[in-house]
Write a protein that holds these residues in place. Structure first.
Motif, PDB file in Angstrom:
ATOM      1  N   VAL A   1       0.825  -1.208   0.000  1.00  0.00           N
ATOM      2  CA  VAL A   1       0.000   0.000   0.000  1.00  0.00           C
ATOM      3  C   VAL A   1       0.860   1.259   0.000  1.00  0.00           C
ATOM      4  O   VAL A   1       1.881   1.333   0.692  1.00  0.00           O
ATOM      5  CB  VAL A   1      -0.928   0.026   1.241  1.00  0.00           C
ATOM      6  CG1 VAL A   1      -1.730   1.320   1.292  1.00  0.00           C
ATOM      7  CG2 VAL A   1      -1.869  -1.168   1.216  1.00  0.00           C
ATOM      8  N   LEU A   2       0.436   2.234  -0.770  1.00  0.00           N
ATOM      9  CA  LEU A   2       1.052   3.560  -0.764  1.00  0.00           C
ATOM     10  C   LEU A   2      -0.055   4.595  -0.592  1.00  0.00           C
ATOM     11  O   LEU A   2      -0.947   4.702  -1.442  1.00  0.00           O
ATOM     12  CB  LEU A   2       1.802   3.821  -2.080  1.00  0.00           C
ATOM     13  CG  LEU A   2       2.359   5.234  -2.285  1.00  0.00           C
ATOM     14  CD1 LEU A   2       3.402   5.573  -1.223  1.00  0.00           C
ATOM     15  CD2 LEU A   2       2.956   5.377  -3.681  1.00  0.00           C
ATOM     16  N   VAL A   3      -0.019   5.336   0.500  1.00  0.00           N
ATOM     17  CA  VAL A   3      -0.976   6.412   0.739  1.00  0.00           C
ATOM     18  C   VAL A   3      -0.282   7.746   0.453  1.00  0.00           C
ATOM     19  O   VAL A   3       0.785   8.034   1.001  1.00  0.00           O
ATOM     20  CB  VAL A   3      -1.487   6.398   2.195  1.00  0.00           C
ATOM     21  CG1 VAL A   3      -2.456   7.560   2.426  1.00  0.00           C
ATOM     22  CG2 VAL A   3      -2.166   5.076   2.511  1.00  0.00           C
ATOM     23  N   ILE A   4      -0.883   8.554  -0.429  1.00  0.00           N
ATOM     24  CA  ILE A   4      -0.316   9.858  -0.774  1.00  0.00           C
ATOM     25  C   ILE A   4      -1.352  10.935  -0.480  1.00  0.00           C
ATOM     26  O   ILE A   4      -2.464  10.897  -1.015  1.00  0.00           O
ATOM     27  CB  ILE A   4       0.084   9.940  -2.257  1.00  0.00           C
ATOM     28  CG1 ILE A   4       0.968   8.751  -2.664  1.00  0.00           C
ATOM     29  CG2 ILE A   4       0.828  11.255  -2.534  1.00  0.00           C
ATOM     30  CD1 ILE A   4       1.347   8.752  -4.132  1.00  0.00           C
ATOM     31  N   ASP A   5      -0.992  11.884   0.347  1.00  0.00           N
ATOM     32  CA  ASP A   5      -1.870  13.017   0.642  1.00  0.00           C
ATOM     33  C   ASP A   5      -1.711  14.043  -0.475  1.00  0.00           C
ATOM     34  O   ASP A   5      -0.664  14.682  -0.614  1.00  0.00           O
ATOM     35  CB  ASP A   5      -1.502  13.634   1.994  1.00  0.00           C
ATOM     36  CG  ASP A   5      -2.508  14.692   2.446  1.00  0.00           C
ATOM     37  OD1 ASP A   5      -3.280  15.180   1.596  1.00  0.00           O
ATOM     38  OD2 ASP A   5      -2.499  15.048   3.640  1.00  0.00           O
ATOM     39  N   ILE A   6      -2.754  14.189  -1.290  1.00  0.00           N
ATOM     40  CA  ILE A   6      -2.685  15.117  -2.417  1.00  0.00           C
ATOM     41  C   ILE A   6      -3.557  16.353  -2.187  1.00  0.00           C
ATOM     42  O   ILE A   6      -3.889  17.075  -3.135  1.00  0.00           O
ATOM     43  CB  ILE A   6      -3.091  14.430  -3.744  1.00  0.00           C
ATOM     44  CG1 ILE A   6      -4.532  13.907  -3.675  1.00  0.00           C
ATOM     45  CG2 ILE A   6      -2.133  13.299  -4.074  1.00  0.00           C
ATOM     46  CD1 ILE A   6      -5.059  13.430  -5.009  1.00  0.00           C
TER      47      ILE A   6
END
Length: 377
Positions: free
Chosen positions: A348-353
């Protein structure tokens, strides 16, 4: 058909460190202007039309939603940034960098400051040879000839020799090391836009959710209690069918698969929308289906705060979405994040955009690509 413009630029330099000038130019274009998808070899060629030191020339293929006119204004700034000062004197001059737009799709543009295709491209081997390296299936819209055909009839006898092989920024990525990448996010997070752009830029097979065909969706937003269960069941069935079909059909001409959803989202939305007894029944069906579904090699979650989500939903203007309440979006976000915490065997990769705009800002898009690439490594 690509949703972006495919533009070919010709780069040249015959002052100072010519190779470094071209490499720097490619880097600036990719990071600030448009995605550099392919780069030709660098050729050393004699000056054309005037006496001067030999040039280093190459061609680059960029993907962009910007117009050719907008690209022109931006590449002029890049020339200036790299130290070129344009003179008002007539005729050709030596220059540290020269950037010309050669083609934009197979369009014809004839304006005061821009002519596409470039009016002299068919007469110049230092344009045709690098463009041939790009391997495009391109036809000159005026002459109705391909690049190989234009090379055959070109009367330019200049000695053009390869001095350096270059690799584009996109080709340096390792996205093709995985077979299947799923990009997820809340309603309005931009997952479809990002998945589509990655598929076009990185030669991936695109799988998009068919939400627009669901007859229960507009009804659900008007009466959630009544239509939640049939909506979630129809979504589950459709997602299962589509992913089963699309993931099983291998495309020899694509490097990997990128999708804007995965079957896991069904459980997340159902938990928010269904009553407890309905959810227990739903989960029973979901668990049976999930066992047959392949997991993505990388699961990317695009997090956006509720304020940005509401602004994006309003901007894209789907009538049945305009009344979505903020608390519903917040529940979906929490559902995704809670689910991700429990997935110990999922990459999993969570990116706050929330503070990024990868549609308008090329640097933000490059940042996302690099984050995904780093995770794959």
């Amino acid at each position: 058909m690509s949703s972006q413009n495919q533009i070919v630029l010709s780069l040249g330099s015959n002052v100072g460190n010519r190779l470094e000038a071209i490499k720097s130019c490619i880097g600036i274009i990719h990071y600030e202007i448009a995605t550099v998808v392919k780069v030709s070899s660098v050729y050393e060629t004699p000056a054309w039309g005037f006496e001067s030191e030999p040039f280093y020339n190459c061609a680059v293929l960029i993907h962009t939603s910007k117009s050719a006119q907008k690209i022109l204004s931006q590449i002029l700034k890049v020339e200036k940034q790299l130290g070129r000062t344009r003179s008002s004197e007539k005729g050709y001059q030596a220059r540290i960098i020269d950037i010309d737009i050669i083609s934009c799709n197979e369009d014809v543009v004839d304006s005061e400051n821009l002519e596409i295709p470039h009016q002299q491209m068919h007469n110049r081997k230092f344009v045709l040879l690098p463009m041939h390296d790009l391997g495009m299936n391109w036809m000159h819209p005026k002459f109705k000839k391909s690049i190989p055909e234009l090379l055959q009839i070109c009367e330019d006898e200049s000695d053009c020799k390869v001095v350096e092989k270059l690799v584009s920024p996109i080709e340096k990525l390792n996205l093709q090391n995985f077979n299947y990448i799923a990009i997820e996010g809340n309603i309005g997070a931009g997952k479809t836009t990002l998945a589509t752009k990655i598929s076009e830029d990185c030669n991936a097979k695109l799988v998009l959710e068919r939400f627009a065909d669901n007859p229960f969706l507009p009804k659900f937003y008007k009466d959630q209690n009544r239509y939640a269960f049939p909506l979630e069941m129809s979504f589950l069935a459709d997602r299962y069918q589509q992913l089963t079909d699309d993931l099983a059909q291998f495309d020899l001409f694509k490097d990997f698969i990128v999708a804007d959803y995965h079957i896991f989202k069904s459980l997340i939305f159902a938990k928010v929308t269904l009553h407890e007894d309905e959810f227990r029944l739903y989960k029973t069906m979901f668990d049976i289906i999930r066992k047959e579904m392949p997991k993505p090699d990388l699961y990317v979650y695009l997090y956006q705060n509720t304020e940005r989500l509401l602004a994006n939903i309003k901007k894209r203007g789907r009538s049945y979405e305009q009344e979505i309440p903020a608390d519903y979006l917040e529940k979906i976000n929490r559902g995704y994040l809670d689910y991700i915490k429990t997935q110990t065997d999922l990459n999993v990769l969570v990116i706050d955009i929330s503070d990024l705009d990868f549609i308008k800002k090329q640097s933000d898009y490059v940042y996302l690509l690099n984050e995904i690439n780093a995770k794959i490594k």
